[in-house]
Design an enzyme around this catalytic site. Structure first.
Site, short mmCIF file in Angstrom:
data_model
loop_
_atom_site.label_atom_id
_atom_site.label_comp_id
_atom_site.label_asym_id
_atom_site.label_seq_id
_atom_site.Cartn_x
_atom_site.Cartn_y
_atom_site.Cartn_z
N ASN A 58 43.61 56.99 96.48
CA ASN A 58 44.29 55.93 97.21
C ASN A 58 44.88 54.97 96.18
OD1 ASN A 58 45.12 53.85 98.82
ND2 ASN A 58 43.07 53.23 99.49
N LYS A 70 46.87 52.58 96.69
CA LYS A 70 47.14 51.25 97.26
C LYS A 70 48.54 50.80 96.84
CE LYS A 70 42.21 50.55 97.28
NZ LYS A 70 41.07 49.66 97.34
N HIS A 125 41.93 52.14 106.78
CA HIS A 125 41.26 51.68 105.55
C HIS A 125 40.78 50.25 105.79
CE1 HIS A 125 40.74 50.15 101.49
NE2 HIS A 125 40.56 51.41 101.13
N GLU A 155 41.00 47.65 104.14
CA GLU A 155 42.00 46.62 103.85
C GLU A 155 42.96 46.45 105.03
OE1 GLU A 155 43.19 48.13 100.00
OE2 GLU A 155 41.19 47.63 99.26
N GLU A 179 33.43 54.45 103.69
CA GLU A 179 33.64 53.51 102.59
C GLU A 179 32.97 52.18 102.92
OE1 GLU A 179 37.34 54.49 100.08
OE2 GLU A 179 38.02 53.37 101.81
N GLY A 208 36.05 48.46 95.14
CA GLY A 208 36.58 47.64 94.05
C GLY A 208 35.57 46.72 93.40
N SER A 264 34.10 52.45 94.73
CA SER A 264 33.69 52.45 93.32
C SER A 264 33.25 53.83 92.81
CB SER A 264 32.61 51.40 93.06
OG SER A 264 33.13 50.10 93.30
P1 PGA Z 1 37.73 51.80 94.83
O1 PGA Z 1 38.57 51.86 96.20
O2 PGA Z 1 37.51 53.23 94.40
O3 PGA Z 1 38.62 51.03 93.88
O4 PGA Z 1 36.46 51.10 95.12
C1 PGA Z 1 38.32 52.84 97.17
C2 PGA Z 1 39.23 52.63 98.34
O5 PGA Z 1 39.59 51.47 98.64
O6 PGA Z 1 39.62 53.60 99.02
#
Ligand code: PGA
Length: 239
Positions: free
Chosen positions: A11, A13, A91, A93, A161, A167, A203
């Site tokens: 992803n 983003k 997601h 976000e 997730e 993150g 992460s």
């Molecule tokens: P990350 O993000 O691996 O940076 O924690 C995962 C995601 O948001 O899909």
């Protein structure tokens, strides 16, 4: 020990560039895992042009509508025209920053399926929900709201997730991943005819990928930050 045939989804983003795609095309190789890269919409054509054909291309979102006066939106049928095969839906976000609820997520998943895309539907609890021991209750609610109304014959992918792991460099421990993935699997098995892959996201990186991917009922990884580092992502693709 190598785990056969897992799904590694990236992803990106609101990140990435044609340069990064060119780097990926040199390093990322197909081994035993299925690789899906989800760049921003504007890089989808370049991803198709630069990446080897074994890498599938996904989008990060789609509209629940097919066409019309929805300024700034992109429909699943438009993604289908670009030969995108997967699309991330719901997601955290999008849920948190763009106020998407389970009903919208269900409609987006339906729109994706109608356009022959495989939705990767994201679910997961926030830190405060985890602290109040509500993780399974939240997963139950999200699965009932966004997944259980999808026709049982359809093929979907689910990404678990935990919001607090995204993150942050934090990950759940092995038992927590085992418990949540088993819970999600049991619920999905009751509903869908086929096995639904359940990816872990939050992460995941080059150091922890082999361990996480070997945990029972983990069908692969959804990778954010580490998917933007070519060498790290190459390691993850081969874990
Ligand atoms: P990350 O993000 O691996 O940076 O924690 C995962 C995601 O948001 O899909």
């Amino acid at each position: 020990m190598k785990n056969n045939h897992k799904i590694i989804a990236a992803n990106w983003k609101m990140n990435g560039s044609e340069e990064l795609l060119k780097e990926f095309s040199q390093f990322v190789r197909a081994k035993h895992n299925d690789i899906i890269i989800c760049p921003p919409f504007t890089l989808i054509d370049s991803a198709k042009a630069f990446l080897p054909s074994f890498i599938k291309i996904g989008a990060q979102n789609c509209s629940e509508e097919d066409k019309g006066p929805f300024t700034g939106e992109i429909s699943a049928s438009m993604l289908q025209e670009k030969n995108v095969s997967h699309v991330l839906i719901g997601h955290s976000e999008r849920r948190i920053l763009f106020k998407e609820n389970d009903d919208v997520i269900f409609k987006k998943a339906e729109a994706a399926i109608k356009s022959k895309l495989t939705p990767i539907i994201c679910i997961g609890e926030t830190l405060s929900e985890k602290k109040s021991n509500e993780t399974l209750k939240v997963l139950n609610y999200q699965i009932n709201g966004s997944l259980a109304k999808i026709n049982r014959c359809e093929k979907v992918i689910v990404a678990y997730e935990p919001v607090w792991a995204i993150g942050t460099g934090l990950t759940p421990d092995e038992n927590e991943i085992k418990e949540t993935h088993l819970y999600i699997k049991t619920k999905l098995d009751q509903h869908f005819n086929a096995d639904t892959p359940i990816l872990y996201g939050g992460s995941a990186n080059a150091e922890n990928c082999s361990h996480i991917i070997s945990i029972e009922n983990v069908g692969g990884l959804l990778v954010g930050g580490a998917s933007l580092k070519t060498r790290d992502f190459t390691t993850i693709c081969n874990c």
